[in-house]
Scaffold this motif. Sequence first.
Motif, PDB file in Angstrom:
ATOM      1  N   SER A 163       2.869  -6.444   3.415  1.00 32.94           N
ATOM      2  CA  SER A 163       1.628  -6.028   2.588  1.00 32.94           C
ATOM      3  C   SER A 163       1.843  -6.276   1.147  1.00 32.94           C
ATOM      4  N   MET A 164       3.016  -6.030   0.731  1.00 37.55           N
ATOM      5  CA  MET A 164       3.295  -6.193  -0.922  1.00 37.55           C
ATOM      6  C   MET A 164       3.460  -7.708  -1.144  1.00 37.55           C
TER       7      MET A 164
ATOM      8  N   GLY B  52       0.283  -9.245  -1.715  1.00 34.02           N
ATOM      9  CA  GLY B  52      -0.200  -8.898  -3.146  1.00 34.02           C
ATOM     10  C   GLY B  52      -0.958  -7.464  -3.254  1.00 34.02           C
ATOM     11  N   ALA B  53      -0.375  -6.592  -2.269  1.00 33.71           N
ATOM     12  CA  ALA B  53      -1.173  -5.295  -2.218  1.00 33.71           C
ATOM     13  C   ALA B  53      -0.146  -4.278  -3.181  1.00 33.71           C
ATOM     14  N   ARG B  54      -0.518  -3.578  -4.014  1.00 34.43           N
ATOM     15  CA  ARG B  54       0.498  -2.689  -4.777  1.00 34.43           C
ATOM     16  C   ARG B  54       0.776  -1.474  -3.919  1.00 34.43           C
ATOM     17  N   PRO B  55       1.810  -0.812  -4.111  1.00 36.71           N
ATOM     18  CA  PRO B  55       2.126   0.346  -3.363  1.00 36.71           C
ATOM     19  C   PRO B  55       1.241   1.337  -2.560  1.00 36.71           C
TER      20      PRO B  55
ATOM     21  N   ARG C  49      -2.064   0.615  -2.378  1.00 31.80           N
ATOM     22  CA  ARG C  49      -3.140   0.240  -1.516  1.00 31.80           C
ATOM     23  C   ARG C  49      -2.077  -0.359  -0.051  1.00 31.80           C
ATOM     24  N   THR C  50      -0.928  -0.384  -0.247  1.00 38.02           N
ATOM     25  CA  THR C  50      -0.066  -0.892   0.920  1.00 38.02           C
ATOM     26  C   THR C  50      -0.057   0.306   1.563  1.00 38.02           C
TER      27      THR C  50
ATOM     28  N   HIS D  76      -3.662   1.258   3.147  1.00 38.96           N
ATOM     29  CA  HIS D  76      -4.269   0.117   4.211  1.00 38.96           C
ATOM     30  C   HIS D  76      -3.204   0.016   5.413  1.00 38.96           C
ATOM     31  N   VAL D  77      -1.930   0.276   5.105  1.00 43.55           N
ATOM     32  CA  VAL D  77      -1.146   0.102   6.121  1.00 43.55           C
ATOM     33  C   VAL D  77      -0.224   1.196   6.872  1.00 43.55           C
TER      34      VAL D  77
ATOM     35  N   PHE E 178      12.088  -8.388  -2.681  1.00 47.12           N
ATOM     36  CA  PHE E 178      12.564  -7.219  -1.925  1.00 47.12           C
ATOM     37  C   PHE E 178      13.870  -6.634  -2.239  1.00 47.12           C
TER      38      PHE E 178
ATOM     39  N   PRO F 187       7.195  -7.650  -5.890  1.00 46.46           N
ATOM     40  CA  PRO F 187       6.912  -8.636  -4.981  1.00 46.46           C
ATOM     41  C   PRO F 187       5.492  -8.951  -5.045  1.00 46.46           C
ATOM     42  N   TYR F 188       4.562  -7.860  -5.150  1.00 44.13           N
ATOM     43  CA  TYR F 188       3.207  -7.991  -5.325  1.00 44.13           C
ATOM     44  C   TYR F 188       2.737  -8.933  -6.185  1.00 44.13           C
TER      45      TYR F 188
ATOM     46  N   PHE G 244       0.050  -7.156  10.989  1.00 42.39           N
ATOM     47  CA  PHE G 244      -0.498  -5.403  11.135  1.00 42.39           C
ATOM     48  C   PHE G 244      -0.953  -5.428  12.394  1.00 42.39           C
TER      49      PHE G 244
ATOM     50  N   HIS H  10      -2.771  -2.865  13.617  1.00 45.33           N
ATOM     51  CA  HIS H  10      -4.045  -2.371  13.769  1.00 45.33           C
ATOM     52  C   HIS H  10      -5.115  -2.959  13.139  1.00 45.33           C
ATOM     53  N   MET H  11      -4.933  -4.535  13.054  1.00 38.95           N
ATOM     54  CA  MET H  11      -5.827  -5.268  12.455  1.00 38.95           C
ATOM     55  C   MET H  11      -6.147  -6.466  13.550  1.00 38.95           C
TER      56      MET H  11
ATOM     57  N   TYR I 297      -6.510 -10.153   4.684  1.00 40.89           N
ATOM     58  CA  TYR I 297      -5.618  -9.074   4.076  1.00 40.89           C
ATOM     59  C   TYR I 297      -5.145  -9.528   2.569  1.00 40.89           C
ATOM     60  N   GLY I 298      -4.432 -10.934   2.510  1.00 37.95           N
ATOM     61  CA  GLY I 298      -3.886 -11.155   1.216  1.00 37.95           C
ATOM     62  C   GLY I 298      -5.041 -11.450   0.130  1.00 37.95           C
TER      63      GLY I 298
ATOM     64  N   MET J 191      -6.768  -8.333  -1.034  1.00 35.95           N
ATOM     65  CA  MET J 191      -6.069  -7.547  -2.042  1.00 35.95           C
ATOM     66  C   MET J 191      -5.941  -8.477  -3.565  1.00 35.95           C
ATOM     67  N   ARG J 192      -6.098  -9.791  -3.480  1.00 36.52           N
ATOM     68  CA  ARG J 192      -6.379 -10.365  -4.619  1.00 36.52           C
ATOM     69  C   ARG J 192      -7.827 -10.482  -5.146  1.00 36.52           C
TER      70      ARG J 192
END
Lengths: 301, 386
Positions: A196-197, A200-203, A205-206, A209-210, B53, B73-74, B88, B90-91, B99-100, B103-104
Amino acid sequence: MAVAGGGSRSAKQANRLVYLLLAYPGGMLVVFFLVPLIMLVVFSVYRNIPGGGWETAFTWDNYVRAFERGLYRDRLVFTLQLSALTALICLAMGYPFTYYLARRASPLVRRIGLAATISTLWLTYVVRSYAWSVLLSSTSGIGRLLFWLGLTERPVGYAPGYVATLIGMVYAFLPFMILSLYGSLRAVDPSMEEASMNLGARPWRTFWHVVLPLSWPGAASGTLLVFLLAMGNYVVPSILGQPAQWTMPVIITNQVMYESNVPFGAAISVVLMAVLGLVLFAAGKLLGAARMNPYPGRRDS
Amino acid sequence: MSQVDLVEVTKTFPGGVKAVDGVSLTVRQGEFLTLLGPSGCGKTTSLRMIAGFEQPDAGRVLIGGRDVTRVPPYERDTGMVFQSLALFPHMSVLDNVLYGLRMRGVSRTEAERRAREMLALVQLSGYEHRRPHQLSGGQRQRVAFARALAVNPSIFLLDEPFAALDAKIRDELQVELRRLQQRVGITTVFVTHNQREAMTLSDRIAVMRDGRIEQIGSPQEIYEDPATVFVAGFVGMTNLFRGHVVERAGRRVRVKTEEGFVVEAELGAGTGNGASKDSAAAGDVAPGKPVTVSVRPESVRLEPRDQDARGGSPAGVDPSGGGQGGIPVTVDLIRFVGELIEYHLYTPGGQEIIGTYQRGQRTLSMGQGGAAIVRFDPKEARVLWR
Ligand SMILES: Nc1ncnc2c1ncn2[C@@H]1O[C@H](COP(=O)(O)OP(=O)(O)O)[C@@H](O)[C@H]1O
Ligand SMILES: [Mg+2]
């Protein structure tokens, strides 16, 4: 011939063995579950003899009384409300704690946290409830502490009362919530969060959503478990509550133990079980639907 | 599309494991570079430091020339395919790929257009509304590719993505990955412990060992000019002969093996490149120095030999050295491996030598138990430090 006969005999023996093996859980089910349940239903239509005992009968009187008297309906509603509130508070308090324990803490802290959680279960509800009643009384403990801190104008006693009952309930059942959440929060693969990160998802939002959707089964079953445990508990409200906080199990106990009205106690038990059955059924439907589609409002699946 | 630089990067885990030890590496723009090495050598840790990471204890990570060592990382703009895929569950497939983009902050319609385009590129149109668990292993893999590439990252990172697949699907996906990477033209860092996979996919390979890079080069360079004994043994099969330098003339080196046979070999270009502390600096190779000679099985040439009385000196071989006498062997086993014929041979001292021939290239009269002499062209044999 001999061989064939031998074979079929050993097949028969194997069959008998299977029946024997099945007899054990089957027997358990009958002895500990079915028989008491049938007895409960049977007793609920017997007639009470005031002053002691009962007589065999087939009467709806007990049920009529349970529904006619506003008292029992109010108690049932109160019990449902208190249990639901207990479950929600346990979820709200338990989730962040368990999230930290399961996903952020070091192995050592994790072990200590789990041990502490489980160790609270070693003492019976009775002892723990009395401990709370002391802590929450006006002459000692928390009331005095709040007074001493200047937060209240005089030492306030919370026990017995609604607040004490709620605190006692939450305290009693929080460990079950934590244990239920712990498994499902540990089960969320850390690489899910990393993926997720990476996308591009910040902590936050991670998490939203996850991690939250993936830990949802544990949250749901924990909430249901605590709700059911709270619905069935009579120790906490009878020690920490006034009559206004008595729940259905307290009422039932009183009927059976002190009023010696076994048939009426049985009738309200049957009503309580029926209501719980309905709640479970509805919850099952809801959870089932949620599992199929954890993102309500999304058009997929 | 950017270059990646690791500058003297070191990572020690709590507990004292030095996973990455002073690695410097440049991945060129648009290049497909593979980190190759045995399990535990620090490949994943290196990749995770590029993705953000893991934080290096020392050194810097640059993406497109920008120092991202302390960037989370994000905010790094890499697209990673995890070893576990980490789709994921559940998706739906579409939501995974969306997703990505979401998020952007890409608008729903634009994101969906792009996601469908990516799914078409990996041949998964029509699977948009499936859940990951409703797909085959190969399809899941392709979803992971699509998800990582949908956001148009500047770097593509893959950690052993094919490890869990069976051989046939693995082959198909390797081809597909290479085609995808070239079409998108994206700088790619690929991690594997499988040397065949590395050889077939990469523009360049960095061979790692114990947290260090032993050698960087094209698959051909790595194979033909291994810098160290480790690289020679890890990438492809090889025969190693330990011995001492007898004589040297330019690149040509004469070596007396521990069994006393004299063989000739050359210093490779890789030998002197100094990529690793273990690689032989050409100037140091002098008479008396302990070295190892590496000969690939396909460079082994077999000639029949008359079998003398046991114990005696084999005919045509001078065990005291002094010439290109070759190494006397007995044929222990002959295997047919696809298009290759593989000879398992033993020297008098019991060292196993493996030689391969293309099927139909040549027929040898000798069978199992026969006597032979092993020779090789010095140009195809490499002198390495022990
Ligand atoms: N989170 C971690 N904590 C402690 N040690 C680790 C951790 N991750 C990796 N290591 C150690 O670092 C070394 C390199 O690991 P890794 O980069 O995963 O190797 P590879 O991917 O090449 O198999 C190994 O010895 C491994 O045990
Ligand atoms: Mg790894």
